[in-house]
Design an enzyme around this catalytic site. Sequence first.
Site, PDB file in Angstrom:
ATOM      1  N   SER A   1      38.705  33.598  33.587  1.00 39.30           N
ATOM      2  CA  SER A   1      37.404  33.694  34.266  1.00 39.30           C
ATOM      3  C   SER A   1      37.330  34.543  35.571  1.00 39.30           C
ATOM      4  O   SER A   1      36.089  34.637  36.018  1.00 39.30           O
ATOM      5  CB  SER A   1      36.897  32.286  34.750  1.00 39.30           C
ATOM      6  OG  SER A   1      36.527  31.513  33.550  1.00 39.30           O
TER       7      SER A   1
ATOM      8  N   LYS B   1      34.542  37.113  35.210  1.00 38.05           N
ATOM      9  CA  LYS B   1      32.882  36.671  35.772  1.00 38.05           C
ATOM     10  C   LYS B   1      32.874  37.547  37.263  1.00 38.05           C
ATOM     11  O   LYS B   1      31.726  37.856  37.146  1.00 38.05           O
ATOM     12  CB  LYS B   1      33.050  35.401  36.191  1.00 38.05           C
ATOM     13  CG  LYS B   1      32.830  34.374  34.810  1.00 38.05           C
ATOM     14  CD  LYS B   1      32.718  32.987  35.033  1.00 38.05           C
ATOM     15  CE  LYS B   1      32.662  32.177  33.964  1.00 38.05           C
ATOM     16  NZ  LYS B   1      33.959  32.014  33.053  1.00 38.05           N
TER      17      LYS B   1
ATOM     18  N   SER C   1      32.414  28.334  37.400  1.00 36.86           N
ATOM     19  CA  SER C   1      32.838  29.050  36.242  1.00 36.86           C
ATOM     20  C   SER C   1      32.294  28.998  35.008  1.00 36.86           C
ATOM     21  O   SER C   1      32.774  29.014  33.932  1.00 36.86           O
ATOM     22  CB  SER C   1      34.463  29.006  36.186  1.00 36.86           C
ATOM     23  OG  SER C   1      34.599  30.081  35.586  1.00 36.86           O
TER      24      SER C   1
ATOM     25  N   LYS D   1      37.446  33.720  43.522  1.00 36.73           N
ATOM     26  CA  LYS D   1      37.158  33.406  41.975  1.00 36.73           C
ATOM     27  C   LYS D   1      38.669  32.856  41.384  1.00 36.73           C
ATOM     28  O   LYS D   1      39.555  33.406  41.696  1.00 36.73           O
ATOM     29  CB  LYS D   1      36.623  34.483  41.010  1.00 36.73           C
ATOM     30  CG  LYS D   1      36.274  33.968  39.619  1.00 36.73           C
ATOM     31  CD  LYS D   1      35.072  33.047  39.602  1.00 36.73           C
ATOM     32  CE  LYS D   1      34.496  32.541  38.443  1.00 36.73           C
ATOM     33  NZ  LYS D   1      35.641  31.329  37.900  1.00 36.73           N
TER      34      LYS D   1
END
Length: 421
Positions: free
Chosen positions: A65, A68, A129, A252
């Site tokens: 993820s 992203k 997420s 993140k």
Amino acid sequence: MKSLKRWLVRVSLGLAVLAGFAPALTAQAASGVTKVPARAAYVMDAQSGQVLYQQNANKRYPIASLSKLLTVYLTVKAIDQGKIKWTDQVPIDHNLIRLSHNSVFSSLRMKSSDQFTVKELVVAAMVASSNSAASALGNYVAGNNAAFIQQMNQQCADWGINAHFISSSGLDNSDLKSYGYRLPGTGASEENLVSAKAISIVAQHLLQADPEITQIASKTEATVNGTTIYNENSCLPGKSQYKKESQIDGLKTGYTENAKLCYTATFWVNGERMIATILGGDTTFSAMNKLIKQVKQTYQLQATALNSRNVVLVNGASVLAAPKTAQVGSWTQGNQTDTVTTQFKPQLTTTELQTGQVQSGDPVGVMTVADQQTGITQHVTYYAQSDATLFTSYQAFQPAATQPAALLKTLTTQTAVFDAN
């Protein structure tokens, strides 16, 4: 949020500092920094791009993820180009609603009756997420999934970074095949492959485009369309791996079975914005705290303070200007003599010169800060704090009017002759 348009203009004028634009001090295994228990690691100064640590940093690995970060960057880019708005309602297709009902792949359950704005989906993607949120953003920005993946890879090519994307969310094809989001022409188990350096640079661009993104990413929980969502970043305040001294405020996390635990962190050291990435670890959060601690112990920041200044422009016009940042810094592993030089140069845009006007917030000059010891050169833009008039149309054309061209003199003489006759 801060305009990406203006930032892109500054890049085109050479007024912004991004990784790769200036020589960087690189430490393959900096003294005092032990090997990170993971596949790859990378630490950089977010402003100068100076590299403080790297470990297998250029090898591509699955990043889950962390993908992203690029999805959100391209969303912010589309907003600042005027193509979409933060307040736009984004349609969620049936397959993404089904995906959101899969507890393994989803952190935000969606219904067909739900409505989500671009801003809400960015929050869902950054905080919880949400794979459905990220995919919906990609569809909305580019029109469809395939077109958005093309944008992701093209953007990486434009930046010259080592990355290969097949998914806007970070899920691999084996996960996406049941939901109609497998990119045509890709393998059954293909996945996003990105280096630690590359995803750190993506994060750098995202911070440049939208410095306020950390205000979203630092939330331990948020409410989206009436649903409470939670952040899996264990290094945030109140979480199990929180360390006050690390000063982490984002950015993140990512996990899949293949990628293992991945993490790009943003943090501060003595007022300097930093980015660190660890890919493919099992103890990534504790490893991140240790990495940050060792980097702080190994390096010393040589900071140069930048202050507002009165800038004299064309025709004697002047304006008070403030820098983009209050300081710039370079990092050394030992005592440094005074090897830093500064030079300020007034610099106007084509629009300012064409209109003869400077608006408050417009760029009016550049401070160049060069460190001979590290080889780091940084260029910091200064912005006008008030409006200023450079010249009026009358001022611009008056000199030409007082010096008639030869043809004009001839025509004037001929006219006088005809009048005399």
